[in-house]
Structure formats: C-alpha cells, structure tokens
Write an enzyme that holds these catalytic residues in place. Sequence first.
Site, PDB file in Angstrom:
ATOM      1  N   GLY A  18      -3.538   4.442  -3.837  1.00 49.00           N
ATOM      2  CA  GLY A  18      -4.719   3.636  -3.607  1.00 49.00           C
ATOM      3  C   GLY A  18      -5.166   3.141  -4.971  1.00 49.00           C
ATOM      4  O   GLY A  18      -4.699   3.640  -5.974  1.00 49.00           O
ATOM      5  N   CYS A  19      -6.050   2.151  -5.067  1.00 49.82           N
ATOM      6  CA  CYS A  19      -6.286   1.591  -6.391  1.00 49.82           C
ATOM      7  C   CYS A  19      -7.526   0.717  -6.505  1.00 49.82           C
ATOM      8  O   CYS A  19      -8.145   0.370  -5.524  1.00 49.82           O
ATOM      9  CB  CYS A  19      -5.113   0.712  -6.796  1.00 49.82           C
ATOM     10  SG  CYS A  19      -3.564   1.573  -6.838  1.00 49.82           S
TER      11      CYS A  19
END
Lengths: 379, 506
Positions: A18-19
């Site tokens: 995720g980011c």
Amino acid sequence: MFRFEKKANPFYEKDVSGCAVSAIMNTKGRRFSSEGIVKSIANQRDRSNGLGGGFAAYGIYPQFAELYALHIMYQNQASAHKTEQYLDDYFQVEHKEVIPHRHDTVISHHPFLRRYFVKPYPVGEKTPDRIFERLSEDELVIKNVMRINTGFDGAFVFSCGKNMGVFKGVGYPEDLAVFFKLEEYSAYIWIAHGRFPTNSAVWWGGAHPFSLLDWAVVHNGEISSYGINKRFLENFGYNCTLFTDTEVIAYIFDLLVRRHDLSFEMASKVMAPPFWDEIEKMPDEEKELYTTLRATYGGALLNGPFSVIAGFKNGIIALNDRVKLRPLVAARKDDFAYVASEEAAIRIVQSELDRVWSPAGGEPVIVMLEEPAAVPTAP
Amino acid sequence: MALKTYESEFKIVRDDSKCIACQVCVRQCANNAHIYDAEDEKVYADDSKCVNCHRCVSMCPTKALHIEHTPLQFMGTANWTSSAIRNVIKQADTGGVVLTAMGCDKKYPNYWDRILLNASQVTNPSIDPLREPMELKTIIGKKPDKLEFENKGGKVSLKTHLTPQLELSTPIMFSAMSYGSISLNAHKSLARAAFEYGIYWNTGEGGLHKDLKKYKDRTIVQVASGRFGVNSEYLNTSAAVEIKIGQGAKPGIGGHLPGEKVPEEISVTRMIPAGTDALSPAPHHDIYSIEDLKQLVYAIKEATRYTKPVFVKIAAVHNVSSIASGVVRAGADAVVIDGLLGGTGAAPAVMRDNVGIPIELAIAVVDARFRDEGIRNQASIIAAGGFRNSADVIKAIALGADAVYLGTAALVALGCHVCQKCYTGKCNWGIATQDPYLTKRLNPNIGSGRLMNLLRGWSIEIKEMLGGMGINAIESLRGNREHLRGIDLHDKERELLGIKAAGETW
C-alpha cells in the site's frame, strides 16, 4: 540485505504494498526546489511504514541534458568494478561520481550509490562487437540496462533517463530526501512515493519510483493482472527484474507510448479501458476503436486497485483503476499542477487552489508542459 | 470353448414389490435388456445387454429399478483387472479391435485437481460480481502486433483494422461433434443454445444440416480429412472454419461412420450415398507437411474472401508446442488443442487410453512457446478435452487458453450418462443415435434450455472466482499463472505448467 543476490527466477515475484503518492509539476517548465514535494509526501507519513520511499526529479541535470544519467546501486565494490568495465565497453562515459548523500542521517545502511553520464558509441569504428543491430540509442540503453539488471550480480540500474534522476531507498521518503541532499536540486517535475510493503522482502531497488529511460512511475496498489502483464511484456522483449508489479506499468508506458506511438489518452484507455457495456453504447467508429484496443492490448489492462503517477520529460499522467479502488486527487494553481493520494498532501503545499478534483476511475489526468522547448537544456 | 464369463458387466435389480409391469423399461431400452413375458405378466432382465445408461431407472414410474456392477467378477490382480481379462477374451473370440467411446477412462493424474486458485485478502479488495461489472467477453482471432491511428482534424481514428474475429459472451464454446455421431436434435440443441447465449457451436466433420443454416453467425464449420459436406456454400454458412487435423481421443487415426448410420438425411448432409460407410482418412491426403496445411488455410480464406477466421485443431501430442507454432505460422487464426481426455463417438480403446498428453500441460507449453517466439498475439488458443466444471475452465484460462471447447459436458447436460457406448448407435438418450424412435426423446427446446443453464451457471461461478481474485475482466486472468499454485506436483511438472507450489508467496 539488499536482495541483489536474488536475480529474476523463472517464476515471477512481486511485492505487495500500500502507499502514498504525490507529484508537483510546473507547466511552464520552470524549475523549483524539493521543499514542496518533501512536505507533501511527509504529510502522508501514515500511508507508508518506513520500508521504502523515493523521488523522481526532471530537469536536474541541465549540464548533461543530452546524456543518459545512469543511477546504479551496488552491493559491493566487486560488482561496481565489473559493471563499470561493462559500461566502458558499451558507452562513452562522460562523467561519473558518487551520488551525493549525507553520512549522519537516520539512514544507517545503504548500497554503494553511483551515477554515470553516458552516451552509446555512435555506429562506426568503435562500435563494440554486438549481436543486435539497427537499434536506436534508447533501445541500446534499455537492452544494456536489462542486461545489467538480470545478469550482473550485485548491480542494479535504478534510473537511466536524460536530464532526470531517481533517488530512492529503504526508509521514510522525508528521511531519504535528507539523505540524498535533495534540497540541492531543482526540477520542473517532482514525483514522490512512500511505501507500505506487506511483506518483509524489502530492498533498495524495490522502492518506487521505477524508472526506464525518462519514465518514472510511482504506484499505490496491487496489480492483480501482474502475471499476465509481465508475460505480455515478455512477448515484446521486456524482462521484468524488480520483483514488483509497479515496473510493469513503466514498461507498458514505454511500449505503448514510445514504441507503439499511442497517445497518452489511448495508452490510459489500454490500462484502464471502458467496460464492454459502455463500448456497446458508443457510435460505430468509436465502438470499433475501443473493441480493437481491448482485443489487441488485453494483456496490458491493469486490473486490481491502483492509483499511479507516471512522469516523462514533457509532463505527468495520473490514473486510477477503472472502478477507483484507490484514492487520487488532482489540483491546479496557476502554473502548478498537483496530484496526490490525499487532498491534505496538496493543501499543505498550496492552501489556495484554483481547482481541486477527484478524477473518476479510468479517467486519466494528463498535464503537459505548455512548451516542451521551454525546458532548459543548458545551464 | 465355453470361456465367456464377461457378458454381464451390470446387473439389473428389479424390486418386484414395486414393479407394475408397465413395460416402460422395455420400450425405453434400445439394447433390449428388458423383456416382457406376457404369460407371466412380468418383466424380466437380460443383464448381458445392459450398458448402465440409467435410462430405465430414470423413466421407471415406480422407481422399481436399480443397476449394479455385477457381483460376478474375475479373480483379477492389480495388473490383470477385470477389464483387461475381458478385453483379451473378447479379442480372442473375434480377432477385432476393442471399441469404445467418450474420453479416456484410465486413471492418469488429473492436473486440474492439483492446481489451486488464489483469492484477495486485505491488500487487494475482492470484487463482488453482483455489485460491480465483471467481464467475460472474449474475442478470438489473430491480433495485430501494434495498432496505428490516424488523426483527422483532431479526431483520432483507427488505421489498423482487426481481421475477422469471434466474439464470445463467455469463454466457452461447444466442441466439434458431427451430425452422424450425434443426432440432429442434439445439433439443434447446441446450435440454438450457442445462438441464444452468444457463443459458438461446431458442426464437426459431418456437414451442416439445412435446418441449421439460420444459426450461421454462431456456427463453426469443420473441414476434416473426409471433407464430408464441404462445399463453397458450407464454408460460407459460418462464423469461422475449423480444419481438423487431430482429435484428443484418437490422435493419429481417422474415423469410421458405419453405413447403417448413414440414412437419407445424413447422406444428403455429408454428400455421400446413403448406406455407405463414411471413412475419414488418418491424415488429410492433401496435407503431408506444414506447408500443405498453409495452402489449405489460405484456400479456405480465399474461398471465404477473408471474412472468416480459420482455426486448426490438433491433438495434444508430445511435440504439441512446436506443432502449434507451425500451425500459427501457417496462418491459423486460432489453434485448437484437444487433450488426452478429449471425447469421441467411437475409437479403439487402445488409442483413446494411451495416446497424447494432458491438456493442462499442452496449454501451458503452447502458451509459453508462443510468448517465447513473440507470436502469442497472432493466434488464439482454444483448449478442449475433459472440462468438467467452471474451475477447470478458469484454470485453463489462467494457464493461457483464450477459450475452451465443451463436448462431453454439453452432452451430459442433454442427458448423457457417460455409458461410453456411443459407437453402438443405440443411445437411449437420443443423442448418439440416428434411430428416429430414440432421437425424438431429445427435445431441442428443452435441450438448448439446459445447455444455456449450464453456460449461465458456469459463467456465474467464473465471475465469482474472478472477483475473488480481484480481477474484473477475463483478459487479466488469461495466462496469469500467478493466480495458480500446484499441489502434489513434481518440480518438473510445475516448471512445465509455469506455476509455483502451494505455500510459495508472490
């Protein structure tokens, strides 16, 4: 530690993460400092976990604008030595140096970081003995980068464009900005990424942005079509080497836009196409166009949740998956364009905005330089 | 010599307390296994004639019937099984070939059952097909290497146009089964279901009956070595033309429809005299090499004015990947691969049970070979042979197939109980027979409805599985072996299938 020893195996690997993403661009090609982008990405610290961060900057090497800037990380001196010999065989190396970095930051362990400003030998007497002919300079660079990344243990080229560069590693992005002395650069496009990998196999090369020639891609998401995207690209000679799904996005842009000459709009319609139900309702000519596009480039459709920002020398493109499963916000203020995972990451840089919007799934945000020629090519 | 003890494989068990001697079973059994004795007013059974097709059991109004494997078994050993002994005795009696039908029934490893699918958790949201679009549309045919566009006054239009393609609403088609091997009512059921559901059915090698011409746009016409029913009109009454080189159930050999199964209607459709044997030679006698195949592919393209894709069907044999590559280079728009478990209306058991390779491995090696050679876009891959459920189908697609052909599953939907006696022409379900008394048992309206139910059910299941993997378009799963894991497989098998072991991470 840096996972260099693990080269691509016959089976595919990818990192799930995720980011946070963010990009700032000046549409007049005016260069500005890293202050804004670092603030923006730091404001999204919750979206990353300290296991990867990075930046891409365009327009940072005006004194070498015509040369390919190779950023390479090495596991040890031996791999550096071997790779440099190889570079000497295939390129005119005009300048080489250590990528400037600080020794007193929170970053306590890192690979050797070097950069080389090179150009391929022109065809002539000094043409090295080689097995491929009739390749453009870009193709030659790609081939050699792929060869180093797949065949040279302990060496990894993480940036190879002209007048641009990638700075990335394991850590929070704002810490890496300090480590890489980003305040010393000015660029007309800044792209940043903070990473939240969900497995422990973190290594410096695996951080974003991913770059090939002047493409730099940051990505928040997990590409569930990765297995076929990768095999689709192999059909066109791309070898995915980074154990991550994001690199396929960079290669797909390269294939569609540079090699197949598709417009950015068309390329984004390949990656996030309209649904068949929508295509059914289009006028005949458009219907044929989108049917043909999906039939031909089905292997390049990106499935699964993603928001992605890709930079190139003339602009940026930001895109969501077609059902918008990850966040993406865009904004404009005068000559500046902003894209980020969250609006807060834009507001902290520029609280007064002309326009802020959340692009719909599959609707690309394309921002081009007003005049490509305005980009400074010399100091 | 009184050696035979094999006559009765099955035992018909009749519950006399339930039987009302209505004689439904007598009328339903084309094998004459039930006999009515008017004097006794009782129905008796001749077990030796029973093929265990369950027609009588299904039709018995009082549920008085039951079929068992006969308790009288050969002593047998692990090696000398009952069927091994039975076949030796049969052949010593007759000097003939042991015939059989349907797909291979030997216990080879089934790879579908050793492949597991993936699903999303946390990092990637699964998609609910009831709430979100979920696309199964599949386009079969040659695709260009790249697309070119024209910009006419700011309006972008295509410069590259696709060659003819087939559009499927779901990645499933009905496999080639000829008129002759199965009944006209079976053909009608298949054609109607394909037409209604937006997929395609295949005539097989026996020509196209005149009543089915209206289904032209959903019909694939086959050209096999016997060239039955092939003429210019036939080729053009189609959506695509398929050249049949081989069949998974009997690679390397031809076919034989006995004269008794060639009544008037079939004679007209096949363009052969009524009552004569219809022989399909083992090879096409105008194809002795790959360059000859190319000539036939282009002869058909010329005859159809390049308006139809041309498929080439081959059996999955040891060199399948290089053969398939040659087929693509010979101009085929799709290569059909029929695996070890593929069915047939009649074949020598020794061929059916021993020749060929499993379709799972064939799909994997052909898809990989095409990608290695950079020709994957030049032809679609259609897999056939033994698909039992939607999980088999989705695994085939993840290995690299564009679509699959269903034969046996479609027949089972029409009533087939897989008794493997198609070659006798006495199919009590009205499928593999031309006897009008039997064929009228298959009502094409009901048959096509059941086929559409099957397509719908499998499509829903495929959508559920796709959504679970976080994928909303079938093309994102095609060749996407990341979503497969192998269980109970040797390393070499996994290497060939291109899949990791269960437990291995990305």
